[in-house]
Design an enzyme around this catalytic site. Sequence first.
Site, PDB file in Angstrom:
ATOM      1  N   HIS A 128       0.848  -1.199   0.000  1.00  0.00           N
ATOM      2  CA  HIS A 128       0.000   0.000   0.000  1.00  0.00           C
ATOM      3  C   HIS A 128       0.890   1.258   0.000  1.00  0.00           C
ATOM      4  O   HIS A 128       0.685   2.162  -0.795  1.00  0.00           O
ATOM      5  CB  HIS A 128      -0.916  -0.005   1.229  1.00  0.00           C
ATOM      6  N   ASP A 135       6.485  21.151 -26.588  1.00  0.00           N
ATOM      7  CA  ASP A 135       6.409  19.810 -26.016  1.00  0.00           C
ATOM      8  C   ASP A 135       7.455  19.731 -24.914  1.00  0.00           C
ATOM      9  O   ASP A 135       8.138  20.715 -24.637  1.00  0.00           O
ATOM     10  CB  ASP A 135       6.691  18.730 -27.093  1.00  0.00           C
ATOM     11  N   TRP A 172       7.275  -0.140   3.787  1.00  0.00           N
ATOM     12  CA  TRP A 172       7.807   0.511   2.567  1.00  0.00           C
ATOM     13  C   TRP A 172       9.191   1.066   2.828  1.00  0.00           C
ATOM     14  O   TRP A 172       9.927   1.368   1.905  1.00  0.00           O
ATOM     15  CB  TRP A 172       6.849   1.596   2.080  1.00  0.00           C
ATOM     16  N   SER A 232      12.484   5.596 -13.792  1.00  0.00           N
ATOM     17  CA  SER A 232      11.389   6.342 -14.404  1.00  0.00           C
ATOM     18  C   SER A 232      11.305   7.757 -13.831  1.00  0.00           C
ATOM     19  O   SER A 232      11.209   8.733 -14.576  1.00  0.00           O
ATOM     20  CB  SER A 232      10.081   5.585 -14.163  1.00  0.00           C
ATOM     21  N   SER A 233      11.360   7.864 -12.501  1.00  0.00           N
ATOM     22  CA  SER A 233      11.267   9.194 -11.891  1.00  0.00           C
ATOM     23  C   SER A 233      12.435  10.074 -12.302  1.00  0.00           C
ATOM     24  O   SER A 233      12.268  11.270 -12.547  1.00  0.00           O
ATOM     25  CB  SER A 233      11.279   9.107 -10.367  1.00  0.00           C
ATOM     26  N   HIS A 276      13.591  11.629   3.350  1.00  0.00           N
ATOM     27  CA  HIS A 276      12.999  12.902   3.733  1.00  0.00           C
ATOM     28  C   HIS A 276      12.811  13.847   2.555  1.00  0.00           C
ATOM     29  O   HIS A 276      11.713  14.365   2.376  1.00  0.00           O
ATOM     30  CB  HIS A 276      13.692  13.572   4.909  1.00  0.00           C
ATOM     31  N   GLU A 291      12.257  12.930  -0.293  1.00  0.00           N
ATOM     32  CA  GLU A 291      11.142  12.293  -1.003  1.00  0.00           C
ATOM     33  C   GLU A 291       9.799  12.850  -0.526  1.00  0.00           C
ATOM     34  O   GLU A 291       8.876  13.058  -1.316  1.00  0.00           O
ATOM     35  CB  GLU A 291      11.202  10.773  -0.788  1.00  0.00           C
ATOM     36  N   TYR A 306       9.213  15.801   0.444  1.00  0.00           N
ATOM     37  CA  TYR A 306       9.006  17.109  -0.179  1.00  0.00           C
ATOM     38  C   TYR A 306       8.791  16.978  -1.676  1.00  0.00           C
ATOM     39  O   TYR A 306       8.143  17.819  -2.283  1.00  0.00           O
ATOM     40  CB  TYR A 306      10.166  18.045   0.180  1.00  0.00           C
ATOM     41  N   SER A 314      -0.912  27.223  -5.142  1.00  0.00           N
ATOM     42  CA  SER A 314      -0.549  28.609  -5.455  1.00  0.00           C
ATOM     43  C   SER A 314      -1.113  29.046  -6.800  1.00  0.00           C
ATOM     44  O   SER A 314      -1.161  30.225  -7.099  1.00  0.00           O
ATOM     45  CB  SER A 314       0.974  28.772  -5.466  1.00  0.00           C
ATOM     46  N   HIS A 340      15.625  12.814  11.866  1.00  0.00           N
ATOM     47  CA  HIS A 340      14.494  12.962  12.792  1.00  0.00           C
ATOM     48  C   HIS A 340      13.528  11.779  12.666  1.00  0.00           C
ATOM     49  O   HIS A 340      12.628  11.638  13.466  1.00  0.00           O
ATOM     50  CB  HIS A 340      13.769  14.300  12.608  1.00  0.00           C
ATOM     51  N   HIS A 341      13.744  10.941  11.664  1.00  0.00           N
ATOM     52  CA  HIS A 341      12.965   9.697  11.575  1.00  0.00           C
ATOM     53  C   HIS A 341      13.561   8.626  12.467  1.00  0.00           C
ATOM     54  O   HIS A 341      13.029   7.532  12.555  1.00  0.00           O
ATOM     55  CB  HIS A 341      12.943   9.178  10.138  1.00  0.00           C
ATOM     56  N   THR A 389       7.494  26.839   5.516  1.00  0.00           N
ATOM     57  CA  THR A 389       6.175  26.249   5.279  1.00  0.00           C
ATOM     58  C   THR A 389       5.092  27.196   5.777  1.00  0.00           C
ATOM     59  O   THR A 389       4.060  27.390   5.114  1.00  0.00           O
ATOM     60  CB  THR A 389       6.061  24.890   5.986  1.00  0.00           C
ATOM     61  N   LYS A 423       4.390  29.963   3.395  1.00  0.00           N
ATOM     62  CA  LYS A 423       3.497  29.571   2.296  1.00  0.00           C
ATOM     63  C   LYS A 423       2.041  29.679   2.722  1.00  0.00           C
ATOM     64  O   LYS A 423       1.204  30.245   2.011  1.00  0.00           O
ATOM     65  CB  LYS A 423       3.805  28.148   1.856  1.00  0.00           C
ATOM     66  N   ARG A 428       2.127   1.468  15.148  1.00  0.00           N
ATOM     67  CA  ARG A 428       1.686   1.299  13.759  1.00  0.00           C
ATOM     68  C   ARG A 428       2.084  -0.091  13.276  1.00  0.00           C
ATOM     69  O   ARG A 428       2.834  -0.807  13.943  1.00  0.00           O
ATOM     70  CB  ARG A 428       2.303   2.378  12.877  1.00  0.00           C
TER      71      ARG A 428
END
Lengths: 190, 529, 381
Positions: B80, B109, B145, B173-174, B257, B259, B261, B272, B306-307, B332, B335, B454
């Site tokens: 998931h 293009d 994951w 791909s990314s 991390h 990722e 963002y 925006s 921090h993870h 943040t 924004k 979790r």
Amino acid sequence: MHSALLKKLIIACLAMFAFAFALVPLYDVFCQVTGLNGKPSLEVAKASSRVDENRLVDVSFTTHAQQGAPFDVSAEQFKVTVKPGEVTKVAFSAANLSQQARVMQAIPSVSPGIASKYLHKMACFCFNQQPMKAGEKQDFELMFYVDTALPSEIEELTLSYTLFDITEQSQQVALEASQDEPTSMETSDE
Amino acid sequence: MSSIVNPHDHGHDDHHGAPSGFKRWLFTTNHKDIGSLYLIFALAMFIIGGAMAMVIRAELFQPGLQLVDPHFFNQMTTVHGLIMVFGAVMPAFTGLANWMIPMMIGAPDMALPRMNNWSFWILPFAFAMLLFSLFMEGGGPAFGWTFYAPLSTTYSNDNTALFVFAVHIMGISSIMGAINVVVTIVNLRAPGMTWMKLPLFVWTWLITAFLLIAVMPVLAGAVTMVLTDKYFGTSFFDAAGGGDPVMFQHIFWFFGHPEVYIMILPAFGVISTIVPTFSHKKLFGYASMVYATASIALLSFVVWAHHMFTTGMPLAGELFFMYATMLISVPTGVKVFNWVATMWRGAISFEVPMLFSIAFIVLFTLGGFSGLMLAITPADFQYHDTYFVVAHFHYVLVTGAVFSIMAAAYYWLPKWTGHMFNETLAKWHFWLSLISVNVLFFPMHFVGLAGMPRRIPDYALQFADFNAIISIGGFAFGLSQLLFVYVVYRCVKGGDAAPAKVWDGAEGLEWEVPSPAPYHTFSTPPEIK
Amino acid sequence: MKAYRFAVGWLAAMLPTAALSNSDYNMRQGVTDISQQVYDLHMTIFLICCAIGVVVFAIMFWAIIHHRKSKGVTPAQFHESTKVEILWTAIPFVILIAMAVPATKTLIAMEDTSKADITIKVTGSQWKWHYEYMGEGVDFYSVMSTSQDQISDKEAKGENYLLEVDKPLVIPTGKKVRFLMTSDDVIHSWWVPDFAVKKDANPGFINEAWTRVNDEGIYRGQCAELCGKDHGFMPVVVEAKSPEDFDVWLASQKSAKLEAEQASAALLDQTLPKDELMAEGETVYMAYCAACHQPTGLGLPGVFPAMKGSPVVTGPINDHIDIILHGRPGTAMQAFAKQLSIKQIAGVVTFKRNTWGNDTGDVVQPSQVQARLDAKQEEGK
């Protein structure tokens, strides 16, 4: 028009891929410098020139045979109280509990992590792979001292050895392992 | 390079024969076709990943094990996560980038159309492989994951290789997508489109693309090390050979991390774009928006640990990562304040894209607050790996990233299809989603604080009431999304004709071409004043 | 009007604190000074966030209500203001510093490396905890005691469903207890919410945490790091006793250990009947083996091997015993030599060799298991 930029971006990608692998040695250096994760140095230390007579630090020892590793290693004393800078010897008795010749690798770890920088080992069975015959009993000696620069808030530290059975990884080098640099060890190069 | 794209003004395609059937989609190099492919693929993955979430919520509906065994449950949480991150959110944003960036900057293009085709068409294989592994003996990846070693190396099953290759392909791909975005934005802006005139969606995507180029290769490195550790006897993460399992987490989160963002910066761009349109007022603080985005991106490289506060770090490390993480809330916050200031004294109208955007601002900020709480190291020791974290990242990613994608879809659907969508159904979709998503994720804060870890398939009795509510919210949210699929389907098939400028307050080059946007746009670059 | 304002103000002030303090919805205040500090910190940050949220969203909803197009307003033209932008960059900065000060203080208090009164080594393994009182010679495993029937809804769930163990960790109150964490296989995380202690147990490395519990009682927590299939079934239960009671308990543990050794020694001369071994074996199998190899003995294909018709189970007895004693390195198969008594191992070997259609007819005695434990090189292969 695009190819110059494209080339730069692809090089950046490859560089970052390489960087991921460069993180491995960088991490080790980082650990040595900051004491991250309590990973102590596997280098042979030189004796300290100075002894701090006014301070006592407890050093306790624990060992832990990793799942399936048929070894039993225990320190003669569970805890010693030492003066920083003073060289101390601790005897360890080790046994191979299995009915086969096995090769043992002890991985040291220090807690609190920051203290790993200040615990210097002059002789340790963890420096080398230890081949042990079936059922064999051996005595090892750990020679260490605690750095006089150990932060004063640390009053107690623990040296832990996790015992791994690396017989399969070290089949070829098992015989000369006691004299030579263990080749399957990555951190022992530096 | 623009010679690759056929410089014809008209809406027909004479570059590779009449576009028809499967071959049109397989061989297409047209940014709009590829954008559509990405978006459809993301929607399909959103449904599949959502179905897995339904399995998870069904099992957690009441205490005890009723439906699946714990091993399968772990596969569900793992896949998931992977599908939603790499299959739904990221491709959806890439799809939006493909469709909109060339039209927003007046380019004919994407700069590298063939690579564009490739970067999409390898994706279905990656996910086919990942999903296929679920049906093999031993099952698919079951280590979360985040695939922490040694659970993913020594203690995983042999199908891990499929997972590794799938992640490699997703990464390639990314990266190709990101390279394309950078080259397009740098080289193909219409004359007069200076940097500080770029629409914010383009800006945020440019910064995202740099993040992708910087960290996706690191992820590739991490999975490669997992692969060699598992199958080729290296010991990067195995203490026996001098490695360190905690190092895996450092490498992973160095990717992980930024990722996060990668998944939220384009969302900032979307919001925006939409908020000024429906406030009928210019975006407040354009320049500070750009700088805030850039500083969030830069800060994202120095907060990864921090993870990992509970892995055991020296005090200095804990303090550094706590302060750096707290710092992120400054840009943040800027924004959010800018969006509110944009609405302030505007003339706000409440079409569906605006509804989703307002929901985004409120709920994303909520996720930001819980993020700030998580940054506080001593408190994190209690929050870490509980449902509080699950609540936090779902507020940021579902009511954040996914809501922004839906806002974007409703905003540009008329431009893509030439039809207006059914506004009544779309409003139903919005309100149903808004209510159910909060029933789904809000109580997770409570169970998390009360101590529910979790990634567990069964829980102690004191968590039972909240979990039942959460599951009901989950099913309602899942069903509501089928309505979204229906609205999109109806809109593609037909509906009232949309004008070129669909929303009266909208600004930007994309509204100067007719709706639906012709197959080729801006073959002659427009003049930007 | 005044009363109305007072009521609103009072509600706003009391609601979050009253509704959320130490309820089932909030973090626990716990039973240590540290956990209380962490709780206070959590509430401080939470309330600051609430306050910011109220201000920002009040402004936003004011705009939504009053500055709507349907009211016929003309939009203003402003779109930047350096002054305002600097202001709302600076103010959050100040708030952050206000948050960082108490957070730093608590963190420094948590990282106290002074001498502890007692040290306990906590070792995680799939899916149980092992506790060792260092220097005391007392150690034991702590396994979840909730029955499979409760989990599969065949039986009513008990009060402490999933949060109960066969042998809880016992610690004294009022003393500094140091925990040294490590792991036997994958990464686990030892968590007791009431102590505000959560620390990862990393294989090959050692981590430490400490606590000083103020109140006697039983405190429950869980493994907090995904550690494989039964991650959700790995509770932590800690019983805090007064120092006197703790000393009594520790002494009883030491004598119990001696007795168990004597009982095992006595078993060596005995020949136990097959029925007794089978019954013993079934209990042990369900408690220690069934999580992976399944109650049906069929295992999980591709993950955990089946016992039914297994070449090990139906092969030479000594090899079978050795694998149970020492595990299989590099797999999830653990070494049970220290977890189970020789009688339990004899039972489970007998049980496996005569169940699920395995009909070797072998009866394994505790003395045979002891022989394998004592085996020296002369028996070596």
